[in-house]
Enzyme design. Structure first.
Site, PDB file in Angstrom:
ATOM      1  N   SER A   1      13.435  -6.979  -2.529  1.00 30.24           N
ATOM      2  CA  SER A   1      12.439  -7.940  -2.062  1.00 30.24           C
ATOM      3  C   SER A   1      12.519  -8.113  -0.551  1.00 30.24           C
ATOM      4  O   SER A   1      11.725  -8.841   0.023  1.00 30.24           O
ATOM      5  CB  SER A   1      12.663  -9.283  -2.743  1.00 30.24           C
ATOM      6  OG  SER A   1      13.973  -9.744  -2.481  1.00 30.24           O
TER       7      SER A   1
ATOM      8  N   HIS B   1       7.940  -3.772  -5.342  1.00 30.32           N
ATOM      9  CA  HIS B   1       8.491  -5.126  -5.407  1.00 30.32           C
ATOM     10  C   HIS B   1       7.715  -5.924  -6.469  1.00 30.32           C
ATOM     11  O   HIS B   1       6.630  -6.420  -6.211  1.00 30.32           O
ATOM     12  CB  HIS B   1       8.387  -5.775  -4.019  1.00 30.32           C
ATOM     13  CG  HIS B   1       8.891  -7.179  -3.983  1.00 30.32           C
ATOM     14  ND1 HIS B   1       8.532  -8.084  -3.017  1.00 30.32           N
ATOM     15  CD2 HIS B   1       9.738  -7.848  -4.809  1.00 30.32           C
ATOM     16  CE1 HIS B   1       9.126  -9.233  -3.238  1.00 30.32           C
ATOM     17  NE2 HIS B   1       9.854  -9.120  -4.323  1.00 30.32           N
TER      18      HIS B   1
ATOM     19  N   GLU C   1       3.983  -5.642  -4.858  1.00 34.54           N
ATOM     20  CA  GLU C   1       3.973  -5.258  -3.448  1.00 34.54           C
ATOM     21  C   GLU C   1       4.540  -3.840  -3.382  1.00 34.54           C
ATOM     22  O   GLU C   1       5.683  -3.617  -3.799  1.00 34.54           O
ATOM     23  CB  GLU C   1       4.885  -6.235  -2.676  1.00 34.54           C
ATOM     24  CG  GLU C   1       4.382  -6.641  -1.329  1.00 34.54           C
ATOM     25  CD  GLU C   1       5.338  -7.620  -0.628  1.00 34.54           C
ATOM     26  OE1 GLU C   1       4.951  -8.151   0.392  1.00 34.54           O
ATOM     27  OE2 GLU C   1       6.473  -7.827  -1.088  1.00 34.54           O
TER      28      GLU C   1
ATOM     29  N   ASN D   1       7.645 -12.091   1.438  1.00 34.06           N
ATOM     30  CA  ASN D   1       8.848 -12.873   1.726  1.00 34.06           C
ATOM     31  C   ASN D   1       9.068 -13.116   3.215  1.00 34.06           C
ATOM     32  O   ASN D   1       9.690 -14.093   3.590  1.00 34.06           O
ATOM     33  CB  ASN D   1      10.083 -12.207   1.108  1.00 34.06           C
ATOM     34  CG  ASN D   1      10.141 -12.490  -0.380  1.00 34.06           C
ATOM     35  OD1 ASN D   1       9.420 -13.367  -0.876  1.00 34.06           O
ATOM     36  ND2 ASN D   1      10.971 -11.776  -1.106  1.00 34.06           N
TER      37      ASN D   1
END
Ligand code: 3HC
Length: 682
Positions: free
Chosen positions: A389, A410, A422, A460
């Site tokens: 991540s 991800h 992702e 993130n």
């Protein structure tokens, strides 16, 4: 008549074929073509019946949504209502049979309901999904559907927008018959069967409308459900109002009410945002240097590294058991799927798989070790994907002799529920590997968004400052609940601090420890979460984090945390003050926007809409606000930038406005207008 609509005759039956690929959207031109066909049928005394059918893969997937966008942005000034055309079809002397395959959605179902009969292939679906676009049916769907399916079913379909399978639509009275084999042949046969009968007009039927006394409780329940399940959305409530009007007023008057509500919804900010999200979800699949024609690799078998075997299998079984309980899958289907999973502790079993997804603990050393093993055993051409991540794809790829086969996939937790995937492109990732993963996301019913490689990628990297700002607000005097409530009321699925408790505060704590050496000196760091972790308060899984949790993981405010925060912040010399809801929302959301602007300029995100789709599908951002970048565009980038400058003066340099935000704000432009991607190497 246009190429979009053809009128032919078969066995004395007039056949109107709509041919507007890919989904036969009812554009103004298609409506004009249908009107021309209807005009000819009105003059044709020899026609025994009429069949409407869609060419290609579907009946009609609804009105042309692009035209709505053009209307509300002022590109076109008027769009003719479909309603009068539907009345003309319903008033034709000869029976009209609507023959449905694929989808009859929105205006497509409204057209079908203006026919006298509806037949369909069993694979077809019908629905009024307009609420998902922030609007309501606008061509008497809220009026004809209750007459066919009853008020309760119409409320459910129009307020929730979910599709209904043909078999169920038959039970509800929306369809008259299911046919097998060739649809046109079935439709002609059906048309001949009903040709001599009187044609039943839907708008004249009232047997399913119920009385105000019977309906009162149904409407009240529908409003309560809409407020709960579609929190903050205006369209579901408007759809309920329109159906209620239809149960109380004559058809024509109720149609006027529907029109009023439809127009109000169409010009709302919510509808513009939801239409942006609809097209955005399709836009993200378009990658400038990976064309649609790019060959893809076959993925028939996948290895997963990183589950504790018994625990992993038990979770899969539990999830499937829940799906069986909810009626989503049959037990047989689940048993067959479970048979496809083979647990192993031996890397050499991956020798023949087409793809491996690594999902081990978030440690670079461990990931590199796994990838060097995969490189050793996997066949040439196998895709080696990491579920990291935040860690660098390029560094992970460096542990292999084939960086072109390495990519980030991800998945968002819980991966069987969350729609976002992702997909992270490393410097060497092959284009066919990217195309294959994008295709795979569709196969898995997920929304794949391609992003570039940097720490935290898009989602993130933005989420870090957002959660950090939430913690600063708490340090400065806002209560934990005040911060979470402000963002929940803004529309987020959950407040930022409660989200931390759900995900596990220890995850971020470990990552912060691993990357502490990279922190720039002099930049303020949030510290409360680290302290909570030092006390073993990791969130829901330990029964305590920002909140305390009962055995069912229900949160309640924890006075002990409030006391600790007061002690810690006073020891750190941070003055406490009253903080408004407006400041909480602006600081948290604008920090997302500011980081998003950097990602956009760096080319990590391809387009602003990619960031929006990531936030709508992976981070609980309210769809009716269109995503953080769309929201900032709607507020106005100049205004956002000025507020960020004020924050910079008050709080410090981490609030420096992103150069792109300053530039676009100064030029009066939007993120949506920015197209800065310079290619994979940018
Ligand atoms: N108007 C304009 N374009 C549409 C469209 C529509 N109603 N429905 C789909 N499209 C476009 C998509 O944008 C996409 O374009 P692209 O290839 O350039 O990206 C293309 O058609 C194919 O669509 P999908 O990729 O979504 O194809 P799928 O096969 O995956 O799905 C579908 C097909 C289930 C029909 C899905 O497209 C869908 O749900 N469409 C929207 C349905 C809808 O919301 N209808 C209501 C419209 S509003 C209305 O009717 C108002 C009325 O009450 C007056």
């Amino acid at each position: 008549m246009s190429d979009l609509v053809q009128l032919t005759k078969m066995d004395g039956v007039a056949v109107v074929t709509i041919n507007n690929p890919p989904v036969n959207a009812l554009s103004s031109a298609v409506s004009a073509g249908i009107a021309a066909a209807v005009a000819q049928i009105e003059k044709d005394d020899a026609a025994r019946a009429v069949v409407f059918i869609g060419a290609g893969r579907t009946f009609i997937a609804g009105a042309d949504i692009k035209e709505f966008g053009e209307l509300t942005s002022g590109k076109i000034i008027c769009r003719e209502s479909l309603k009068p055309l539907l009345l003309r079809i319903e008033d034709l002397r000869t029976p009209v049979v609507m023959a449905i395959h694929g989808t009859a959605f929105g205006g497509g179902l409204e057209l079908a309901m203006a026919g006298h009969y509806r037949i369909a292939l069993s694979s077809a679906q019908v629905g009024q999904p307009e609420v998902k676009l922030g609007i309501i049916p606008g061509a008497a769907g809220t009026q004809r559907l209750p007459r066919l399916a009853g008020v309760a079913k119409a409320l459910e379909m129009c307020a929730e927008g979910s599709p209904v399978k043909a078999e169920d639509a038959l039970k509800f009275g929306i369809l008259d018959r299911l046919v097998e084999g060739d649809l046109l042949t079935g439709a002609i046969a059906f048309a001949k069967e009903v040709a001599a009968k009187a044609a039943p007009k839907t708008r004249e039927r009232s047997e399913k409308l119920g009385t105000p006394e019977q309906n009162a409780a149904i409407f009240a329940a529908a409003r309560e459900t809409a407020r709960k399940k579609q929190r903050g959305l205006l369209a579901p409530l408007a759809a309920i109002d329109a159906i209620e009007a239809g149960s109380q007023l004559p058809f024509d008057e109720a149609c006027k009410k529907e029109e009023e509500l439809f127009t109000k919804c169409l010009f709302s900010d919510q509808s513009k945002a939801l239409i942006h999200a609809f097209f955005g979800e399709r836009e993200v699949a378009k990658i400038p240097d990976v064309p649609k024609e790019m060959p893809t690799l076959g993925v028939d078998s996948v290895g997963i590294v990183g589950a504790a075997l018994d625990r992993g299998l038990a979770s899969i079984q539990k999830n499937y058991a829940n799906s069986v309980k909810r009626g989503r899958f049959t037990q047989r289907f689940v048993d067959e799927r479970l048979k496809l999973i083979r647990p192993t502790l031996d890397y050499s079993e991956f020798a023949g798989v087409d793809m491996v997804v690594e999902a081990v603990f978030e440690s670079m050393a461990l990931k590199k070790e796994v990838f060097s093993q995969l490189d050793r055993v996997c066949k040439p051409g196998a895709i080696l994907a990491t579920n990291t991540s935040s860690l660098s794809i390029d560094e992970i790829a460096s542990a292999t002799s084939r960086p072109q086969s390495v990519i980030g996939t991800h998945f968002f937790s819980p991966a069987n529920v969350m729609r976002l995937l992702e997909i992270v492109r490393g410097a060497a990732t092959g284009k066919e590997v990217i195309a294959t993963c994008m295709q795979l996301s569709k196969k898995l019913s997920k929304v794949g968004v391609l992003v570039g490689n940097c720490m935290g990628f898009v989602g993130n990297r933005m989420f870090g400052p957002y959660r950090r700002e939430a913690q600063f607000l708490v340090e400065e005097g806002a209560s934990v609940e005040a911060v979470d409530n402000a963002l929940y009321e803004f529309g987020m699925a959950m407040g930022p601090l409660a989200t931390g408790d759900l995900a596990g505060l220890d995850v971020g704590w470990r990552i912060r420890k691993e990357f502490r050496h990279l922190q720039k000196p002099g930049i303020r760091q949030a510290f409360i979460e680290d302290r909570l972790c030092e006390l073993g308060r990791f969130g829901q899984k330990t029964g305590a984090g920002w909140y305390k949790y009962d055995e069912n993981r229900r949160p309640s405010p924890d006075p002990q945390v409030a006391d600790l925060i007061r002690q810690w912040t006073s020891a750190a010399g941070i003055p406490r003050r009253q903080i408004s809801v407006e400041e909480i929302v602006e600081r948290c959301i604008y920090t997302l926007v500011n980081e998003g602007a950097r990602l956009l300029e760096e080319g990590i995100a391809l387009r602003a809409v990619d960031i929006d789709i990531i936030y709508l599908n992976g981070y609980g951002f309210p769809a009716y606000r269109g995503g953080p970048m769309w929201y900032a565009d709607a507020v106005g980038l100049k205004k956002v930038c000025e507020r960020i400058r004020e924050f910079q003066q008050c709080f410090g340099n981490w609030w420096e406005p992103a150069p792109l935000l300053q530039r676009l704000g100064g030029q009066g432009k939007t993120f949506a207008e920015f197209s800065g991607w310079q290619g994979a190497a940018a």
